[in-house]
Design an enzyme around this catalytic site. Structure first.
Site, short mmCIF file in Angstrom:
data_model
loop_
_atom_site.label_atom_id
_atom_site.label_comp_id
_atom_site.label_asym_id
_atom_site.label_seq_id
_atom_site.Cartn_x
_atom_site.Cartn_y
_atom_site.Cartn_z
N ARG A 104 0.83 -1.19 0.00
CA ARG A 104 0.00 0.00 0.00
C ARG A 104 0.87 1.24 0.00
O ARG A 104 1.69 1.42 0.89
CB ARG A 104 -0.94 -0.01 1.21
N THR A 108 -0.85 7.58 -0.97
CA THR A 108 -2.16 7.49 -1.63
C THR A 108 -3.04 6.38 -1.04
O THR A 108 -4.24 6.35 -1.28
CB THR A 108 -1.99 7.20 -3.13
N ASP A 200 -1.20 -4.15 12.59
CA ASP A 200 -0.69 -4.61 11.30
C ASP A 200 -0.52 -6.13 11.36
O ASP A 200 0.34 -6.65 12.07
CB ASP A 200 0.66 -3.94 11.01
N ASP A 203 3.02 -7.52 10.47
CA ASP A 203 3.99 -7.32 11.55
C ASP A 203 3.75 -8.30 12.68
O ASP A 203 4.71 -8.84 13.27
CB ASP A 203 3.90 -5.90 12.08
#
Length: 209
Positions: A104, A108, A200, A203
């Protein structure tokens, strides 16, 4: 029109709750992801086609129902989607595994493809695209776009946690696919993370920050 299935099974809800806890270790998080994927996969494969086959038991010959071939592909969205693969393979060990690599863009929030490798006969297979999080929906939409461009048609999407925005985006872009979700959360924050979410997922699966 594809359907959205949100699981209410107590075991799935319990294990997802454990995954949300910030103190859950990498080892435990990884094991829970595998277990939840297996539980979700059990239901998501409910409509796989069966055929009658004649076999011989220790007592006599009989006709039984077995999977009509095992033409299944599991396609994780890298890297966090890898946490789902072992659980799915425990159910369908002969499934082929493809990979779609996306990241990602931090500015943006749009997905950028960096890798896509699928089974050569992807057009013949029931495809399960797996990713722990459905946030903005951008990565899921892009991954399914790539798969369809390469001939994939019969596609199901599976994730642990989804935001309403991601569900809407995915349904609008690909109204033909079913979506299986362990938990539907409240919203996205200003950084496009799911709230309350679990952080996340990549992670937490691999111990990176």
């Amino acid at each position: 029109m594809g359907k959205v299935y949100v699981f209410d099974h107590p075991l799935i809800q319990h294990k997802v709750a454990l995954m949300r806890m910030k103190d859950t270790s990498v080892k435990d998080f990884r094991e829970l992801a595998k277990e939840v994927a297996m539980l979700m996969g059990f239901e998501a494969t409910r409509n796989l086609p069966l055929e009658e086959v004649e076999i011989e038991t220790p007592i006599c010959r009989t006709r039984v129902r077995m999977l009509k071939g095992e033409d299944i592909a599991i396609v994780p969205i890298l890297r966090a989607g890898l946490g789902f693969v072992d659980g799915m393979l425990a159910l369908v060990p002969n499934a082929k595994v493809g990979h779609v690599g996306l990241y990602r863009d931090p500015e943006t929030h749009e997905p950028v493809e960096y890798y896509c490798k699928l089974p050569k006969d992807i057009e013949k297979r029931q495809i399960f695209v797996v990713d722990p999080m459905l946030a903005t929906g951008g990565s899921a939409v892009a991954a399914i776009d790539f798969i369809k461009k390469r001939g994939g048609r019969n596609i199901t999407f599976m994730c642990l946690i989804a935001a309403p925005q991601g569900i809407e985006t995915l349904q609008k872009a690909h109204p033909d696919i079913d979506i299986y979700i362990a938990s539907k959360d409240e919203t996205l924050d200003e950084n496009a993370y799911i709230v309350p979410g679990l952080g996340d997922a990549g992670d937490r699966l691999y111990g990176t920050k």
